[in-house]
Write a protein that holds these residues in place. Sequence first.
Motif, PDB file in Angstrom:
ATOM      1  N   ILE A 244       0.829  -1.205   0.000  1.00  0.00           N
ATOM      2  CA  ILE A 244       0.000   0.000   0.000  1.00  0.00           C
ATOM      3  C   ILE A 244       0.863   1.255   0.000  1.00  0.00           C
ATOM      4  CG2 ILE A 244      -1.766   1.295   1.260  1.00  0.00           C
ATOM      5  CD1 ILE A 244      -2.771  -1.369   2.375  1.00  0.00           C
ATOM      6  N   GLY A 245       1.841   1.316   0.910  1.00  0.00           N
ATOM      7  CA  GLY A 245       2.712   2.494   0.972  1.00  0.00           C
ATOM      8  C   GLY A 245       3.622   2.632  -0.240  1.00  0.00           C
ATOM      9  N   GLN A 246       4.115   1.503  -0.732  1.00  0.00           N
ATOM     10  CA  GLN A 246       4.980   1.473  -1.924  1.00  0.00           C
ATOM     11  C   GLN A 246       6.079   2.561  -1.893  1.00  0.00           C
ATOM     12  OE1 GLN A 246       2.552   1.473  -5.487  1.00  0.00           O
ATOM     13  NE2 GLN A 246       1.220  -0.142  -4.707  1.00  0.00           N
ATOM     14  N   PRO A 247       6.921   2.546  -0.853  1.00  0.00           N
ATOM     15  CA  PRO A 247       7.975   3.571  -0.772  1.00  0.00           C
ATOM     16  C   PRO A 247       8.959   3.447  -1.923  1.00  0.00           C
ATOM     17  CG  PRO A 247       8.400   1.798   0.789  1.00  0.00           C
ATOM     18  CD  PRO A 247       7.032   1.536   0.221  1.00  0.00           C
ATOM     19  N   LYS A 248       9.368   4.599  -2.432  1.00  0.00           N
ATOM     20  CA  LYS A 248      10.322   4.641  -3.536  1.00  0.00           C
ATOM     21  C   LYS A 248      11.612   5.288  -3.065  1.00  0.00           C
ATOM     22  CE  LYS A 248       6.534   5.108  -6.860  1.00  0.00           C
ATOM     23  NZ  LYS A 248       5.489   4.976  -5.839  1.00  0.00           N
ATOM     24  N   GLU A 249      12.682   4.993  -3.767  1.00  0.00           N
ATOM     25  CA  GLU A 249      13.971   5.577  -3.408  1.00  0.00           C
ATOM     26  C   GLU A 249      13.862   7.096  -3.406  1.00  0.00           C
ATOM     27  OE1 GLU A 249      17.418   4.288  -5.412  1.00  0.00           O
ATOM     28  OE2 GLU A 249      17.044   2.143  -5.114  1.00  0.00           O
ATOM     29  N   GLY A 250      14.438   7.688  -2.359  1.00  0.00           N
ATOM     30  CA  GLY A 250      14.463   9.141  -2.267  1.00  0.00           C
ATOM     31  C   GLY A 250      13.269   9.759  -1.579  1.00  0.00           C
ATOM     32  N   GLU A 251      12.252   8.944  -1.229  1.00  0.00           N
ATOM     33  CA  GLU A 251      11.047   9.505  -0.615  1.00  0.00           C
ATOM     34  C   GLU A 251      11.172   9.623   0.899  1.00  0.00           C
ATOM     35  OE1 GLU A 251       7.388   8.588  -3.620  1.00  0.00           O
ATOM     36  OE2 GLU A 251       7.738   7.095  -2.043  1.00  0.00           O
ATOM     37  N   THR A 252      10.205  10.329   1.493  1.00  0.00           N
ATOM     38  CA  THR A 252      10.129  10.491   2.942  1.00  0.00           C
ATOM     39  C   THR A 252       8.985   9.651   3.484  1.00  0.00           C
ATOM     40  OG1 THR A 252      11.051  12.729   2.926  1.00  0.00           O
ATOM     41  CG2 THR A 252       9.706  12.128   4.820  1.00  0.00           C
ATOM     42  N   VAL A 253       9.299   8.834   4.487  1.00  0.00           N
ATOM     43  CA  VAL A 253       8.313   7.957   5.122  1.00  0.00           C
ATOM     44  C   VAL A 253       8.192   8.349   6.590  1.00  0.00           C
ATOM     45  CG1 VAL A 253       7.750   5.572   5.749  1.00  0.00           C
ATOM     46  CG2 VAL A 253       8.861   6.059   3.549  1.00  0.00           C
ATOM     47  N   VAL A 254       6.964   8.493   7.059  1.00  0.00           N
ATOM     48  CA  VAL A 254       6.700   8.784   8.465  1.00  0.00           C
ATOM     49  C   VAL A 254       5.926   7.614   9.061  1.00  0.00           C
ATOM     50  CG1 VAL A 254       5.503  10.318  10.092  1.00  0.00           C
ATOM     51  CG2 VAL A 254       6.725  11.287   8.133  1.00  0.00           C
ATOM     52  N   VAL A 255       6.285   7.222  10.278  1.00  0.00           N
ATOM     53  CA  VAL A 255       5.675   6.074  10.958  1.00  0.00           C
ATOM     54  C   VAL A 255       5.240   6.496  12.360  1.00  0.00           C
ATOM     55  CG1 VAL A 255       5.967   3.670  11.637  1.00  0.00           C
ATOM     56  CG2 VAL A 255       7.368   4.610   9.772  1.00  0.00           C
ATOM     57  N   SER A 256       3.986   6.243  12.717  1.00  0.00           N
ATOM     58  CA  SER A 256       3.552   6.478  14.094  1.00  0.00           C
ATOM     59  C   SER A 256       3.710   5.200  14.903  1.00  0.00           C
ATOM     60  CB  SER A 256       2.103   6.970  14.131  1.00  0.00           C
ATOM     61  OG  SER A 256       1.237   6.056  13.506  1.00  0.00           O
ATOM     62  N   ALA A 257       3.728   5.340  16.238  1.00  0.00           N
ATOM     63  CA  ALA A 257       4.012   4.201  17.128  1.00  0.00           C
ATOM     64  C   ALA A 257       5.269   3.487  16.649  1.00  0.00           C
ATOM     65  CB  ALA A 257       2.823   3.245  17.197  1.00  0.00           C
ATOM     66  N   ALA A 258       6.319   4.261  16.398  1.00  0.00           N
ATOM     67  CA  ALA A 258       7.478   3.777  15.639  1.00  0.00           C
ATOM     68  C   ALA A 258       8.409   2.854  16.411  1.00  0.00           C
ATOM     69  CB  ALA A 258       8.271   4.971  15.106  1.00  0.00           C
ATOM     70  N   SER A 259       8.274   2.768  17.720  1.00  0.00           N
ATOM     71  CA  SER A 259       9.130   1.839  18.463  1.00  0.00           C
ATOM     72  C   SER A 259       8.422   0.536  18.777  1.00  0.00           C
ATOM     73  CB  SER A 259       9.600   2.487  19.769  1.00  0.00           C
ATOM     74  OG  SER A 259       8.502   2.696  20.646  1.00  0.00           O
ATOM     75  N   GLY A 260       7.162   0.412  18.354  1.00  0.00           N
ATOM     76  CA  GLY A 260       6.386  -0.778  18.641  1.00  0.00           C
ATOM     77  C   GLY A 260       6.717  -1.936  17.721  1.00  0.00           C
ATOM     78  N   ALA A 261       6.006  -3.041  17.918  1.00  0.00           N
ATOM     79  CA  ALA A 261       6.302  -4.266  17.183  1.00  0.00           C
ATOM     80  C   ALA A 261       6.155  -4.086  15.685  1.00  0.00           C
ATOM     81  CB  ALA A 261       5.363  -5.379  17.663  1.00  0.00           C
ATOM     82  N   VAL A 262       5.194  -3.284  15.245  1.00  0.00           N
ATOM     83  CA  VAL A 262       4.979  -3.035  13.828  1.00  0.00           C
ATOM     84  C   VAL A 262       5.821  -1.864  13.342  1.00  0.00           C
ATOM     85  CG1 VAL A 262       3.267  -2.364  12.091  1.00  0.00           C
ATOM     86  CG2 VAL A 262       2.660  -4.041  13.849  1.00  0.00           C
ATOM     87  N   GLY A 263       5.708  -0.743  14.022  1.00  0.00           N
ATOM     88  CA  GLY A 263       6.367   0.478  13.563  1.00  0.00           C
ATOM     89  C   GLY A 263       7.868   0.375  13.444  1.00  0.00           C
ATOM     90  N   ALA A 264       8.513  -0.327  14.370  1.00  0.00           N
ATOM     91  CA  ALA A 264       9.971  -0.455  14.331  1.00  0.00           C
ATOM     92  C   ALA A 264      10.422  -1.201  13.090  1.00  0.00           C
ATOM     93  CB  ALA A 264      10.467  -1.166  15.592  1.00  0.00           C
ATOM     94  N   VAL A 265       9.644  -2.217  12.685  1.00  0.00           N
ATOM     95  CA  VAL A 265       9.972  -2.980  11.481  1.00  0.00           C
ATOM     96  C   VAL A 265       9.707  -2.147  10.233  1.00  0.00           C
ATOM     97  CG1 VAL A 265       9.453  -5.073  10.171  1.00  0.00           C
ATOM     98  CG2 VAL A 265       9.549  -5.161  12.666  1.00  0.00           C
ATOM     99  N   VAL A 266       8.612  -1.383  10.249  1.00  0.00           N
ATOM    100  CA  VAL A 266       8.275  -0.530   9.102  1.00  0.00           C
ATOM    101  C   VAL A 266       9.419   0.424   8.762  1.00  0.00           C
ATOM    102  CG1 VAL A 266       6.779   1.342   8.303  1.00  0.00           C
ATOM    103  CG2 VAL A 266       5.782  -0.633   9.461  1.00  0.00           C
ATOM    104  N   GLY A 267       9.911   1.127   9.769  1.00  0.00           N
ATOM    105  CA  GLY A 267      10.963   2.110   9.523  1.00  0.00           C
ATOM    106  C   GLY A 267      12.224   1.496   8.955  1.00  0.00           C
TER     107      GLY A 267
END
Length: 341
Positions: free
Chosen positions: A142-165
Amino acid sequence: MSDLINKKIILKSRPVGEPKESDFALVETPTPEPGEGEILSRTIYLSLDPYMRGRISEGESYAASVELGSVIVGGTVSQVIKSNHPQFQVGDFVLSNNGWQTYAVSKGETLRKLDPTQAPLSYSLGVLGMPGLTAYAALLDIGQPKEGETVVVSAASGAVGAVVGQIAKIKGAARVVGIVGSDDKRDYIVKELGFDVGINRKTQELNSALKEAAPNGIDVYYDNTAGVILEAVLQQINLGARIPLVGLISEYNATSTPSGPNLMPLLIKRALIKGFLVGDYQHRFNDFLGDVSGWLQSGKLKYKEDVVVGLENAPDAFIGLLRGDNFGKLIIKVNEDPTTA
């Protein structure tokens, strides 16, 4: 009946607002013997996850609510101790959904065998399990991050968010910003996990902090919380931004419908916001397991657990989870893990 005593935590009353320990009850019952084609397993680890808050409510949701007097649902790692099933032997370790109890009988239909030589057993409840797949599939599909883009993650230290970043960085994101609830968590995601910037939502003003952290705007927002964080992010999304809507942590204990953010930026920026349920992405499991296992083994991806010992401590730990008290993937150690003895 078995002479084993099964300890269970049941739903005593439906929470109003934040759950209380009195909403739960610890009961003991005899453990039934497995019938033909069934197994009996002992729970080693129980996963605690935010989605459980919705399961103990009465409102309409994507899954049935736990009935009053019933065991609270939850993913578990268990060991088979009796088997009348041809595919499972005594001693096998399995990923299961036994819920908040020490023993369970199963027909084996939804069980998956685990190999403790490949990874710690508890990892199958976190980085190599449902939370990890949630991070992987929602971000990449869904997010489909591309090289050079900016990604923001909430709850970023949690089980999901930490992996996302971390996956966002692996995939070439130029800037990854994590929003957390303490200075320790902010330091952790930046110094240990490789996020470019961390924001403490409790001590920093979100709008100004986001502008400074993402000066080129936001291309992907991985939303675990909704609420005021989503409202602040929407003011800084770029043209064609993508927003996987994965969690609503800010609303789980609400007693009335929260006021929504201004959605006009979604229209102006032609942004995509899409709800995510991990059950829709089981077809991605093999890709996820191969990629994430490789990243763990190579050191590209790091993982942190918050382990609480004792089934009786699950209600208090769960209440703390919804407040953001945990630091890493929250796991209840129900019985001893023989692979670590």
